[in-house]
Every structure is written in C-alpha cells, then in structure tokens.
Design an enzyme around this catalytic site. Structure first.
Site, PDB file in Angstrom:
ATOM      1  N   TYR B 198       1.029  -1.291  -0.159  1.00 57.25           N
ATOM      2  CA  TYR B 198       0.120   0.046  -0.072  1.00 57.25           C
ATOM      3  C   TYR B 198       1.002   1.196  -0.014  1.00 57.25           C
ATOM      4  O   TYR B 198       2.059   1.148  -0.468  1.00 57.25           O
ATOM      5  CB  TYR B 198      -0.813  -0.158   1.154  1.00 57.25           C
ATOM      6  N   LYS B 253     -19.908 -20.800  -9.309  1.00 58.02           N
ATOM      7  CA  LYS B 253     -19.439 -20.794 -10.402  1.00 58.02           C
ATOM      8  C   LYS B 253     -17.872 -20.261 -10.419  1.00 58.02           C
ATOM      9  O   LYS B 253     -16.819 -20.906 -10.984  1.00 58.02           O
ATOM     10  CB  LYS B 253     -20.070 -19.707 -11.345  1.00 58.02           C
TER      11      LYS B 253
END
Lengths: 580, 580
Positions: B198, B253
C-alpha cells in the site's frame, strides 16, 4: 565444506528447506581470508551471499555498522538495484560464503518458480528492514551533528527510494501477479462437494434467499464482503490516473481490510466519470456486497456520489478519503485538547485544503463541537469567506471574516489542520499560533510542515502527520477496517454520524490505556502524552475497541439489522484479534 | 477404555487430532453386547456414533449392506435430517462406541467453532458419499428385478433429496458463510510489507500502469481474474429469482473456475433489468477484470447484452449459458456422428427450446456444418417456420417447412437436441427418428427423455444428458474454465468462433484418447464409444487439451495480445493440472 555441513550452515539463515536446496543448486562456495574484502563500497554488484562459517564485518565510511554471523545474508540489494554496492564487507575470521549470482537467480523468479518467489520475498523484506534500520540510524546520527556523514545522508534518501521502488514493482509482479486471489472456503475436492457447492444442491440456498432476502447473510459471503470501489480520479497523491492504474491501490486497500479486520474486500475499478452513472452502477451492486467503501474519487463529485449512494442503498456506504481521516484526526483532537486543557467550543481552527479529506474533517470537527464561526477553511485561493462567491459545497463552511490569507487566518489559532500540500507552513506561521498549538499536517508523503522543524520551532506544539516514521500518525487504517467490522457484524444499514463519533471516542480512549500484551507490540515505551495521542496502526486492541463501539452505536441509533450482546461481541473480537 | 486407548481408536476414523479431541470432550462411551441393536430402522435419531472397538453390521430390510470396523462413523444422517433412522445397526462382536448427541454438537457448529465446522464438513461429505453409493446400489438392484425392494426404492429418492438439501444449506452456512474469501497472495505481516503493498510503495506500479496500461497484467491480479456477472433473471432452472438469490450460484461458478483452471473469479450480482444500463455497467468494469463470464441472464436480452459487451470491450466476454453448452454438445455431436458414420452436412437436426442454450447451440451446429435448412427449431409454440411472424431473433433460424409440431418435425431426424423441459419426448418420438439417432436431452435435472427409457426404447440411440449419474454428461464445466484459461494466457481480446471450435475439437479429440494416469481418475473402464463420447468433468487432461487449443486458435486468428510457444505452454498446463 561437504553438502551436509553446507545445509546445516544454511539452516541458520532461517530459510525453508526448499529455499536452501534452491540456493545450493545455483550457488558457489568461496573461502575468504581474514581481512579480505568480500564487497567493496562503490563497486558494481551482481550477486548476494550467505555466510556459511566465520564472521563478516559491514562498514560504511570506515565506521563498522554490523558484524554478521553464519546464516546472515548480505549484498541482497544487488537484486533490487543491480548497481553500486553500499558499504564494505570484509572477513573478521577465515570465512566461507555461498555466492548466488543475480543472473542465475532472477530467471527463476521471473519464471514464477515458487521457491524462488518465496526467497525473493524473503530478501525483499530483509532489505526493507535494513533500509528502515539505516534510516533510523542516520536520523540518530544526524542529531549528533556528524558533518562528515552529511554526503552519505543526502545520498541515502534517493538510494532508498530507488531500492524501495524496485522492490515495490517486483513485489507486485513475482509469483501470482497482483496481491489478491479468490479462495474457496468450503471443501470442493470431490464431485459430491461440487454437487452441493453448485448444481443441483446450490438451488436450496437460492430458494431460501428468494423467500427471505436476509438469508443471503447466512448462505453467501455477503455478510463480510466489502466492495472497494473507485473510478481512479484522485488516487493517493497521484491525481486522476484513471481506474486501471488505480488497481494496485485498491487491491492494497483490500489487503488492509483482510489483515486488520478479517473482512473480505474486493476491488472494483470503474471506468465512469459521470457521477450519476457511477451512482447507478454502485447502487446496482447492492446484492453483491455487505458494504461499500468508496475510494479515491475526486472532490467535489465525491460528496454527491457518496450522499446519493447512502440515500439509495440499505448497506453501509463509506467514502474513506472523507471520513477515515476525519474520524482519526477527530480522535487526535479530543486527546490533544485534553492534554493542553482547552475546550472544544472555545478553540479556533484553521484548515488548509478543501478536498475530500479537508472538507469532511472540517464538517466533522463542527459535529465534534467546534463552533462554525471559529473554523476557517482555506484553499488555493485563500480564506473561504462569506461573499467569496464559491456557489458550491464550500458555501457551507464560509464564515464572516476580514481575513483573506492562510497567513492572516493562522494568527492566534489553536489548531491547524492540513490536508493540502507539503511544506506550506513556515516557522513564522507556527510561531503566530496560540499557546500549545495543535498541528495535524497530513499531506503525504511531505507534511505541510516537517515534524522536526515544527518541534524545533516550538516546544509546546502537538504534532501529528500522515507518516509512520514520526509520532502521532494519522493513518486511515486505524479506523476503516474496524468501523466496517462493527457495522457488518450488526448488519447496519448505514454508517451514521453516531457510529463515526463512537469510533473517534474509542480511538481516543485506547490511546489513554497502557500498552498491554493484547496490543500485540511492545509499544516502544510510549504512553499517553504529546507524542502519543493516537494508537499505533498495529495495535491489536483497535479491533476490539472500535468495532464494539461502532456496533453499540449502530444498535443504539436503530440502524442495526441484528442485535448482539456487546460484552460477548468484545470477547469474539478479542479472539479474532489474537488470530490475525 | 482409558483416554489413551480411546484416542488410538479414534485415530482410525481419519479425523484430525483436534477433531478427535472435540469428539472426546462431548461424547459418551457405551458398551454393546453381540447382537444388540445400536440403531433401529424407523426410530428417531438424535446422535451419531464412532465405533471404537468391535464390529457392527448395517442392514436394510434384513439385508446386510455393510460391516463396520473400528474408526467407522455411523448414524451421521441424524445431523442432516434429525428424524427417522434408515436401516438397522447391530453389534457382530462385543463393541464400544462413542456416542455424540446432535444437541451437544450442533451448537458448536452454529457458533462457528472451527473444529466443529471441519467435523461437520467431514460428516456431510461422508453422508453424500453414502447416498451416492446407495443410489448406485439401488440402481443395480432395480435392474435385478427385486419387487420387495420397490417401496424402499421409491422412498429413498425423497429421503436423499431431503438429506442433500439440508446438507446443501448447512454447507453454505457453517464456518465462514458462503463459499468465497479474498486472500492476500503476497506477504503482508509487517509494516514494511504494507509499505510496498500500500502507500507509499504502491505508487510505483500505479505510475507504471499509467504510463503503459499493459503493465496492469504484470502488477495486478487482472491477468487471471474473471468477473462472473449476473442479473439473476434466469438462474439454473429456477427462473427469474433476482440477483441476490442468484449469489450462491455465482459463488459456485467462481469455485469451479478456481478448482478446474486456477482462475480467480469474483461474482457480481447486479440489480439491473435494463439491458442497455447493464451493458454500460459491465463495460465500465473493464479495468477490473481480465475477462467477463456472463451468467444466468434471460433470453432474448442475453443475446443483445453479450453482443454489445463483446463489441465494446477489449477483454474476453463469454455468456456461458449460450456457448458453454454449444461447445460441449458440439464436441459430442462430432464424435457421435463419427460413431454412426454420418456426415454433418447431411444430417437432419431438431431442437426443442429456443432459450439462451438452445438458440446458441443451433447457431453453433450450423457453424459446425449442419445445413441451415436441415435444422428445425421448436419452442413452446411448435416449429419456428418462415412466416410464423416471430419478428425477433428467432427469424434467423426459421425454415421453409410445412411441419408445425415437434412430433411432426422429429420424424426421420438424425439428431434431437433438447434444452427445454423434462419428459417432453415420448418413446413414440424416439422410435420415429432415423437409424442410430443422437439424442442430447439436456433439461436439468429431468432430461427431455429419461436415459434408461431411451436406451430401452431403442438400442441404437446415442444418449447424452446434463446429469452426472449417466454416461455422456454434457456439463459446462468441461469447457468454460479451460476456455478462459487459454484466452487469458494469451491475453486474448475476445473469444471468437475459432476459439470455440478449437475447444470443441479438443474435447472431441480427448474422448478418443485412452484414459492415462494424467487423467487423474481410473476411468471406470470407459473407452471411446456410444457411452463415452465426451470426457468426464474431472479429467485433468481437459485443461491441457482445451486451453492449449484455444490459445493456439487465438494466436492464429490474431486476437491474442501475447504470443507463446504452444509446446512450452502445454508443459506448463501439465504442471498446473497436476497441482489442482
């Protein structure tokens, strides 16, 4: 040295068995006589070394800075710089080293060889730690007035920047590119597993949710899933670099959510500049997420976008750039005022920077009790006064005043809040402030006034910055992960002002507690006072204090979708914080 | 039995050390004499048992179906049914069991106690395996004409359904709700790690991507990230249950993408019925993903939505409901025609069902070589003929014919393709078809004609269904994960017809290869023929065959953004398939 001895020596380096095998397969052993030079300052570096036996001395400018024992790694900067060696390394005793050429090692990393990736991560972390230590050492020595060190000090900053930049790029690229992956939380190894995870068994949770939408929290990841959403228009200090280039930041934000509060966050970078269309897209994603963290969206659109999303969605929506900074600086203000014994409704506050953070901090300070007429906002055009004719969101903060510049406004002020640009505030400004001034200079990475300069200018100042290398860091990570944790755990339908206030108060309160074992770090001798008004980001108690306070506030103000026993919840948070 | 002996006995059950501890802490030991009944068929069940020593017999309707040795678990169905015991369990030798009451165990699971969650997963998988075995056993016995078993057989199906439904719900709810979590792929334990993941280090990859957008594939997860996107308008066989209720399917999925091709997939459920707005939202997400899998969007909007997204986006877009089924049934058709020695440009084909799957299969069959005039589409109103006046997408498939009903159309047909409703086709229909008819009855879970009924009606039929319990399963998971793998790995900007054809051919080709060790399963004695025209979903070679064929086709047709050596790529895929 035979293979067995070699392996035993390498075990000292704390590398894994596989990493050791890898190094042996590509390394070359050398003997070094006492006083012989292994690495010469200023020479080109194409390899790094593991000390197998003996003892090495590391020195810079003829000052010894370290003595290395077997297992130590040295010269790793060559992997990130591929250029000049920094410092001399010589043998104090007859020594054996294993030399690894970067030209043998880097191809393995680039081919995503898992062990090489792990080793590279190890070496990157090692270098970062050394740079940090050296930084601290130089800071200390600079204080001791060593004029002969000056050239080295001034050349270290750019070298450090270059090394860190190179490591930052490699860190993102090696192994699986990027920083996130999607993992299955349930068994999925067999066809029977898949027959419940997917068709036909998955129809059952679908039908249950269809009957009762609340069940989505029981049967899907929604209950701890936050969307980190940006259109890339105001990324870090980089400006409008667009959604694609903002992706590393958003993935990083997701990592902070996970690391600090075990919240799953997924980043969406949306190519949409039209505020109304962006709002429509975000709102249409409500079924996907349990909460939305808007990120790095430029002002002034961000105010409208957040307000509309909040109005239309029944899950927490939070623009961190606005409110994260506000919550933490608010906590800092509460504690700083206590230390200097001033009342919030009597102080004079001057802001610099009316962007997302500055504007929202100003509003929040008024919520905390600052009188609107005692708060002066300034921007690039000077003081925002009534009659300046902004005709926009700034009018809310415009005051009756004859002051027109920051220099005029800051005279006699009790508090300066900067969310603008580096080095804006001069010693004269600081000297013109009231007794015991509170200065939160949050421009990043260069604050509105340098920490040391401020302290040297006035010993009565309470300073906070956005930087991790000075006391009182105002860092958003102190708030957003824990705030969302609390909001999600009571299934809050919004994050309201009371929840933000509860977060500020919890942060302020924690800074006054002694550093216990629960904090997860030794505290470095800090205790509540002028250089410790805000807890450190790695304080594990933040999770417990903030999340429980936010959850309690959500229940109290009627936005919670679920009640919970706050004491029991604190126990759960304590368990969670110990696991993170 | 003392604690040590107890532990040793429990080790036989293949549970982990922690799971064993958990059971000991809540279990009660009992001794059972020879012939004594532990579980009585038809009684209420409130506990399950681990056999510690001795030997148990399990029987149903006085037929012994299993003998259990120490370590075996029995009675676990009580956790999923909390009702009637199925079968008798008695001791063959003096035995010791550890009894665990569901009322002691389930609260631990509901409080997300990690060990209890793992145990529950273990017990759920065990029950599913037993139900599957029993199903197969009953199928076998039904063939043997056992009239006295008939009542049991007819009561088993609803019991199995109930147990599976209960487990499906528990599977989704226990532990971390839902099926996905977001994990960090890079070290993030220290503040130095976070300073590259970050701010400030993250600015480096941002700036690199800003300079060169291609770099997003190197520095972010985009290179292997697929968005699974639905608006919930046509979910499984459940219809328009909305985006929220579709979430379990979309998460499922995503798990299939991960499990079969190591692709990270994230599900987005979008509350948007307006096709143009949905298109705009999907297109605006292009920076986020490396590819988009549209899912469970109803016809006819799905055709327009996919076409527009494909046109406007420079990453692969694929509506699996349309093309997944088409690719696999196409592969099945190629092989079936070879077996019956018919030419594709001479066959007559009848379709039932003009939804997303049926319509796109029909179009795809024409691409494969079926003459348009030899293909008759039927829907709920009968034959789609020229002049019926549909005035919509169906006109593309309307033919000059005087046939008006499915019953008329199917006479003399070589191929029947069903993507409509269960039990539509009667034996008389099947008997009216040409010699060696090919019937793909893909309605789920009940095919247009039952597999056994079809085989009994005509011995020359080649049957395929969507079900895993019969030969020739036409299951989308055979294609989409591998198709995307290939497309992502060459950074294809689209999935074009050539890539789909390459996938079909690779699937057809694989079915003709002998089952080797690389397949990852023993094959159950199958080899290319009427009951094995399509590989099994768990065949590990699918990844290698399909992904490489798709990548090659993408390069050949100029949609690849990156070249690669196909032989080297196959080696990489082989490595990956061994790891999954």
């Amino acid at each position: 040295m035979n293979l067995q001895e070699l392996k035993e020596s390498l075990h000292l380096s704390k590398l894994s068995e596989e990493e050791i095998q890898e190094l042996i397969s590509i390394g070359h052993q050398h003997q070094i006589e006492t006083d012989a030079l292994l690495i010469e300052d200023g020479s080109e570096g194409f390899s790094f070394f593991v000390l197998l036996s003996g003892c090495l001395s590391v020195s810079q400018k003829e000052q010894r800075i370290a003595v290395l024992s077997p297992g130590a790694i040295v010269g790793e900067m060559a992997l990130f710089n591929n250029a000049v060696r920094v410092g001399d390394v010589s043998a104090l005793l007859p020594s054996t080293v294993l030399e690894i050429n970067t030209s043998d090692f880097m191809p393995l990393v680039m081919h995503q060889e898992p062990v090489a990736t792990k080793l590279m991560e190890h070496l990157g972390a090692l270098m970062m730690k050394r740079l940090q230590q050296q930084d601290e050492e130089l800071l200390r020595k600079a204080g001791e007035n060593n004029p002969e060190l000056q050239p080295f000090i001034s050349s270290f900053a750019p070298l450090k920047k270059k090394l860190m930049a190179d490591w930052a790029l490699k860190y993102h690229a090696i192994g699986r590119p990027g920083k996130l992956e999607i993992a299955a939380t349930k068994p999925s190894g067999t066809s029977q597993d898949l027959s419940v995870a997917y068709s036909p068994g998955v129809a059952e949770p679908c039908l249950e949710i269809h009957k009762n939408p609340e069940k989505a929290y029981a049967y899907t990841s929604k209950s701890q899933l936050v969307g980190v959403i940006s259109n890339g228009t105001a990324v870090l200090g980089l400006g409008n670099i667009g959604p694609l280039a903002s992706k590393p930041v958003m993935e990083g934000k997701a990592i902070l959510f996970k690391k600090f509060a075990d919240i799953d966050a997924f980043d969406l970078e949306i190519d949409q500049l039209d505020p109304d269309k962006l709002i429509e897209t975000v709102c249409s994603l409500e079924p996907t997420f349990g909460g939305v963290n808007l990120e790095d969206i430029r002002a002034p659109e961000c105010f409208y976008i957040e307000a509309e999303c909040k109005r239309r969605m029944k899950i927490p929506v939070f623009h961190d750039d606005q409110h994260g900074t506000a919550i933490i600086s608010g906590a800092g203000l509460i504690n700083a005022l206590e230390l200097v014994n001033k009342k919030i409704d009597e102080i004079k506050v001057v802001f610099s920077g009316a962007g997302a953070a500055g504007f929202s901090c100003a509003r929040y300070f008024i919520t905390l009790g600052v009188r609107p007429e005692n708060l002066i906002m300034t921007d690039i055009d000077g003081v925002v006064y009534k009659g300046r004719g902004d005709n926009n969101y700034l009018d809310e903060l415009a005051v009756e005043t004859d002051k027109r510049t920051l220099t005029e406004a800051i005279v006699g002020a009790d508090v300066f809040m900067g969310a603008s640009v580096g080095n804006l505030i001069k010693p004269t400004h600081l000297l013109s402030m009231n007794k015991d001034p509170i200065v939160f200079a949050m421009a990043n990475p260069i604050p509105e006034i340098d920490y040391n300069l401020a302290i040297q200018t006035r010993s009565d100042v309470i300073m906070g910055t956005g930087r991790s290398d000075y006391p009182n860091q105002i860092n958003n990570v102190i708030a957003f992960p824990f705030l969302f944790r609390g909001a999600l755990d009571v299934r809050a339908e919004a994050i309201n002002d009371e929840m933000k206030l509860a977060a500020s108060q919890a942060i302020a309160h924690l800074a006054k507690e002694p550093i216990t074992e629960e904090a997860g770090y030794d505290g470095g001798g800090v205790s509540f006072g002028r250089t410790y008004i805000i807890p450190k980001p790695f304080d594990r108690r933040l999770l417990i204090y903030i999340a429980s306070a936010v959850a309690e506030a959500a229940i109290r103000t009627g936005v919670a979708g679920k009640e919970l026993d706050i004491e029991e919840y604190r126990s759960q948070l304590r368990l969670l914080s110990a696991q993170l």
